[in-house]
Design an enzyme around this catalytic site. Structure first.
Site, short mmCIF file in Angstrom:
data_model
loop_
_atom_site.label_atom_id
_atom_site.label_comp_id
_atom_site.label_asym_id
_atom_site.label_seq_id
_atom_site.Cartn_x
_atom_site.Cartn_y
_atom_site.Cartn_z
CE LYS A 1 -20.69 40.27 -0.78
NZ LYS A 1 -19.45 40.63 -1.46
N GLY B 1 -19.39 39.81 -7.63
CA GLY B 1 -18.00 39.47 -7.96
C GLY B 1 -17.26 40.57 -8.70
CD GLU C 1 -21.69 50.15 -1.26
OE1 GLU C 1 -20.56 49.71 -1.52
OE2 GLU C 1 -22.52 49.53 -0.60
CD GLU D 1 -14.96 40.43 5.25
OE1 GLU D 1 -15.22 41.04 4.19
OE2 GLU D 1 -14.27 39.40 5.30
CD GLU E 1 -18.52 40.26 2.39
OE1 GLU E 1 -18.13 40.86 1.38
OE2 GLU E 1 -18.72 39.03 2.44
CG ASN F 1 -17.20 36.71 5.87
OD1 ASN F 1 -17.73 36.73 4.77
ND2 ASN F 1 -16.14 37.45 6.15
NE ARG G 1 -15.46 32.16 5.53
CZ ARG G 1 -15.73 33.20 4.76
NH1 ARG G 1 -16.95 33.36 4.26
NH2 ARG G 1 -14.82 34.10 4.49
#
Lengths: 454, 123
Positions: free
Chosen positions: A116, A164, A200, A275, A288, A290, A292
């Protein structure tokens, strides 16, 4: 074009990918775990192969079993769906080693877009706005205070070795920084063996907006508009819609344009989603990418008429995009509701068991992606998504009216679902007025959105 | 590969109905992830013990294996080759090989019935 595709996933996305394979005339083999033997995808498939027991580690995450399954059934490609191995660079690499096409970005591309922090730096360099924060690792308190002053409070301190959400601390003022920095350091050291921290700016009442892109292996890319995924519960998306009701021109066009330009410049490939956080003032910040197909991809398909799975397959086969940016027309408004086997009256506890009966809503602009059928037994081993109700209207008001009607028509008997929760949300003023931020449900408490159990 | 029907063998033995379920036709038999059918059947005076594939690949019989051969727990039945790695298939109980269900060299899925062993012994 590809000759035969192994579908290495389950549930509604296995059914969804199978549908496109059949429409494209590409034979497909559905890989399944033992408890999924009676699943809809297996029933619909011309060919299916058991790859292991219930435990995902030994079936849907079992790389040798999946690759062997593809080889012995004569497949030349694997579609990973979402979740499981869909963004696993080592799996994409293993496919390549066995001359199988991984339907997604190539392994090197996934690897480059995996970290990320590195991706934020890479895409910031191509012109994407990112959340203001420290320049890399914070040196000491003096450095942290100076940099936080520049970025603006509140800031979120994060362990650079973490993930996470573990070990993060919200810091609202210089005074809090003085106490929080040493605490966060010792926590990070204890948890990750590494006490380096970065931060951040914390964006309160943010909305989550994402841009769908398609980039072929010849370096041509297009965007298919944005989706707004601000209705979340514990960081899990529940309802998504497109276009974002919180953005206006010219910011919307600027977001789409910046997103596609920067990923093409950074060498991305295949379908992807960038995103962003959107603040109250309309500023957006990249968070980030993705690599997929997303759960919520159907709302983009409803607006554009483009089959995103078909495009993934064409791109993976080395073909050029079948359309130009000018040919992409975004029409109307679409909303997706994730129907899950969760009991909203019992803290969304996951449910399993036999679906005695099911009635799917129909009508203009209504699409349901699901693996449900009457008599289907929901196994307790996997995620709780049962169906995606996707509703389209000429405008948001029509889409909302159709949604309320379709949700009322949707019946699942035998197993508790979150349908009552969705019915309450489409009736809720904050959602109808598009004033939902990502933390709304958790702040207010989802209980406020559901009545007493009948 | 997956076209094999779920074979239920039912036999009436002195009023006791014995049902041998092909390893996990509907997933109910081994929810804990035990490779289907490797556990001994629960009840019954005479049972065909199914030996099933532990992997996805090509199955090859051990030399000399055939119907009528007495085996004991641990006897090698054959192996499934998955991406060049051999996954051994062994008998889990003493008995007599009754049926060779799979063919040597055949591609097999996980849990596929390979061999049936009669645990009631010769005769």
């Amino acid at each position: 074009m590809l000759g035969k595709i192994l579908i290495a996933n389950r549930g509604e996305i296995a059914v969804r990918v199978l549908r496109t394979c059949r429409e494209l005339g590409i034979p497909a083999v559905v890989a399944f775990s033992e408890p999924d033997r009676e699943s809809l995808a297996v029933r619909q498939a011309d060919e299916a192969i058991c790859i292991g027991p219930a435990e995902a580690r030994r079936s849907y995450l079992n790389q040798p079993a999946l690759i062997s399954a593809a080889l012995i059934t004569g497949c030349d490609a694997i579609h990973p769906g979402y979740g499981f191995l869909s963004e696993d660079a080592s799996f994409a690499e293993a496919c390549a080693v066995h001359d199988l096409v991984f339907i997604g970005p190539r392994a090197q591309v996934i690897e480059r877009f995996a970290s990320k922090y590195a991706v934020r730096r890479m895409l910031a360099a191509t012109g994407l706005p990112t959340v203001p924060g420290s320049r890399g690792i914070v040196a000491d308190l003096t450095d942290a205070l100076a940099q936080a002053e520049a970025a603006g409070y509140p800031v979120l301190l994060k362990p650079s070795a973490g993930g996470g959400g573990r070990g993060m601390r919200l810091v609202r003022s210089p005074r809090e920084m003085e106490t929080s920095l040493p605490l966060a350091r010792s926590e990070a050291r204890a948890a990750f063996g590494d006490d380096s921290l970065y931060f951040e700016r914390w964006i309160e009442d943010n909305r989550h907006v994402e841009v769908q892109v398609l980039v072929d292996s010849h370096g041509t890319g297009i965007h298919l508009g944005e989706r707004d995924c601000s209705v979340q519960r514990r960081h899990q998306k529940i309802i998504e819609e497109a276009p974002s009701p919180a953005m206006e021109e010219p910011a919307r066009e600027r977001l789409r344009d910046l997103a596609i330009r920067s990923v093409v410049a950074a060498g991305y490939e295949n379908a992807g989603t960038l995103e962003f956080l959107l603040d109250r003032e309309g500023n957006f910040y990249f968070i980030e990418i993705n690599c997929r197909i997303q759960v919520e991809h159907p709302i983009t398909e409803m607006l554009t008429g483009v089959d995103l799975v078909a495009e993934q397959i064409r791109i993976a086969a080395g073909e050029r995009l079948s359309m130009t940016q000018e040919q992409v027309a975004l029409r109307g408004h679409a909303i997706e509701f994730r129907i899950t086997a969760e009991d909203p009256h019992d803290n969304f506890s996951p449910q399993a068991g036999v679906v005695a009966d099911v009635h799917l809503p129909t009508g203009d602009g209504v699409r349901v992606d699901t693996h449900l059928y009457p008599g289907y037994e929901i196994p307790p081993y996997y995620d709780s998504l049962l169906a995606k109700l996707v509703v389209w209207g000429e405008d948001r008001a029509e889409a909302l009216a159709r949604s309320a009607r379709a949700l009322a028509d949707f019946e699942v008997d035998g197993v508790k679902t979150n349908l009552p929760f969705h019915r309450a949300i489409v009736d809720n003023a904050a959602f109808v007025d598009a004033e939902v931020s990502t933390n709304l449900l958790d702040r207010v408490g989802p209980a406020a959105f559901v009545g007493e159990p009948a | 590969v997956a076209a094999s029907p779920s074979a239920r063998l039912a036999a009436d033995r002195g009023g006791v109905e014995v049902t041998v379920i092909r390893p996990d036709p509907d997933g109910a038999a081994s929810p804990d992830g035990d490779p289907g059918g490797r556990r001994p059947p629960a009840v019954g005076p005479s049972l065909l013990d199914p030996v099933t594939s532990p992997a996805v690949g090509y199955f090859v019989y051990a030399d000399g294996l055939g119907p009528g051969l007495s085996v004991s727990a641990g006897t090698e039945i054959g192996f499934v080759e998955m991406l060049g790695i051999r996954h051994e298939v062994r008998a889990v109980a003493d008995g007599v090989v009754r049926h060779l269900v799979a063919e040597s060299g055949e591609p097999v899925e996980y849990g596929q019935l390979l061999v049936e062993i009669d645990r009631s012994g010769p005769g």
